[in-house]
Every structure is written in C-alpha cells, then in structure tokens.
Write a protein that holds these residues in place. Structure first.
Motif, short mmCIF file in Angstrom:
data_model
loop_
_atom_site.label_atom_id
_atom_site.label_comp_id
_atom_site.label_asym_id
_atom_site.label_seq_id
_atom_site.Cartn_x
_atom_site.Cartn_y
_atom_site.Cartn_z
N TYR A 32 0.83 -1.20 0.00
CA TYR A 32 0.00 0.00 0.00
C TYR A 32 0.87 1.26 0.00
CZ TYR A 32 -3.67 3.26 1.39
OH TYR A 32 -4.54 4.31 1.44
N LYS A 40 -3.73 3.19 -4.73
CA LYS A 40 -3.88 2.66 -3.37
C LYS A 40 -5.25 2.04 -3.17
CE LYS A 40 -0.57 5.82 -1.29
NZ LYS A 40 0.42 5.01 -0.63
N LEU A 44 -6.63 -1.90 -1.94
CA LEU A 44 -7.65 -2.17 -0.92
C LEU A 44 -8.82 -2.96 -1.50
CD1 LEU A 44 -7.73 1.27 0.92
CD2 LEU A 44 -6.58 -0.82 1.63
N TYR A 50 -10.20 -2.19 4.20
CA TYR A 50 -10.50 -0.78 4.38
C TYR A 50 -9.22 -0.03 4.72
CZ TYR A 50 -15.35 -2.27 4.58
OH TYR A 50 -16.58 -2.81 4.29
N HIS A 51 -9.25 1.27 4.50
CA HIS A 51 -8.09 2.10 4.82
C HIS A 51 -7.77 2.00 6.32
CE1 HIS A 51 -5.21 5.31 4.66
NE2 HIS A 51 -5.88 5.97 5.60
N LYS A 55 -4.15 1.62 8.29
CA LYS A 55 -3.73 2.57 9.32
C LYS A 55 -3.39 1.86 10.63
CE LYS A 55 -6.28 6.06 10.14
NZ LYS A 55 -7.35 7.07 10.27
#
Length: 120
Positions: A32, A40, A44, A50-51, A55
């Motif tokens: 990513y 990006k 996903l 999911y982002h 994170k």
C-alpha cells in the motif's frame, strides 16, 4: 402470493471473521505504501480491505506490536501439527481406506470365483 417464514429461520449462514497473519499485514502495508496515490484504492479493493486496516497495521508495525494484533478469539484451540505429522495422518487415513477397498475387492472376487465354480 407472500411466503411467510417462521421466526428464527435465517437462510444465510453466519459469516466467519477473517483473520490476517502478521506476515500478510506487513506485506499489505508495504504494498500500500509503495503504490502510487491513484492505485492505493485498487490494492484495498483487490484485498477487500478498508483504509482503517492499513492505518491500524501501520501503527502497530511502527510501534513494534504487530504480533499483538492477531485476534486471540479466533486462534485455534489446539496447537498446529507439524507438516510431517499432518502428512503422516493423511497417509494413515489413505492406507486405511485402501485396505478396506482391498478387502471389499477380495470378497467380491471370492464370490465370483464360487459362482463360476458352481456354473462350471
């Protein structure tokens, strides 16, 4: 015509929670981060993530606690067997199956031999 279903009969099975190994998490975070800005989202979508996953995994990687992100609720109740033990168990089951099949075939052969002897 309306079909009325009895209460409590859900036709859809309950989905299983996905689990991700620490190696997978590290690989996805690296992929990513290396992807150009406009690609990006494709990473996903391809992985159905999911982002927020990225994170969380990135923060854990930076803190050095990625191993702690493994969900303990979904861990196996018993320890994993080694590859050799799994292969041995697979071969034992195969031998048992083949021995049963051989005994069945021998019995069928005896019956046909007796039948041909009676007819001769």
């Amino acid at each position: 015509m309306t079909i009325i279903k009895p209460a409590g009969s859900d036709p859809a099975p309950r989905p299983k929670r996905r689990t991700f190994s620490p190696e997978y998490k590290l690989r996805i975070v690296a992929e990513y981060d290396a992807a150009p800005k406009n690609e990006k989202g494709a990473v996903l979508r391809r992985e159905r993530l999911y982002h927020s996953h990225v994170k969380e995994w990135r923060a854990a990687r930076d803190a050095g606690t990625l191993e702690k992100l493994v969900d303990q609720r979904t861990s196996p109740a018993r320890p994993k067997r080694s590859a050799a033990e799994a292969e041995n168990e697979k071969l034992r089951r195969q031998v048992e199956r083949l021995e049963k099949e051989l005994a069945h075939n021998k019995a069928a052969l005896e019956v046909t031999e007796k039948a041909s002897a009676l007819l001769a």
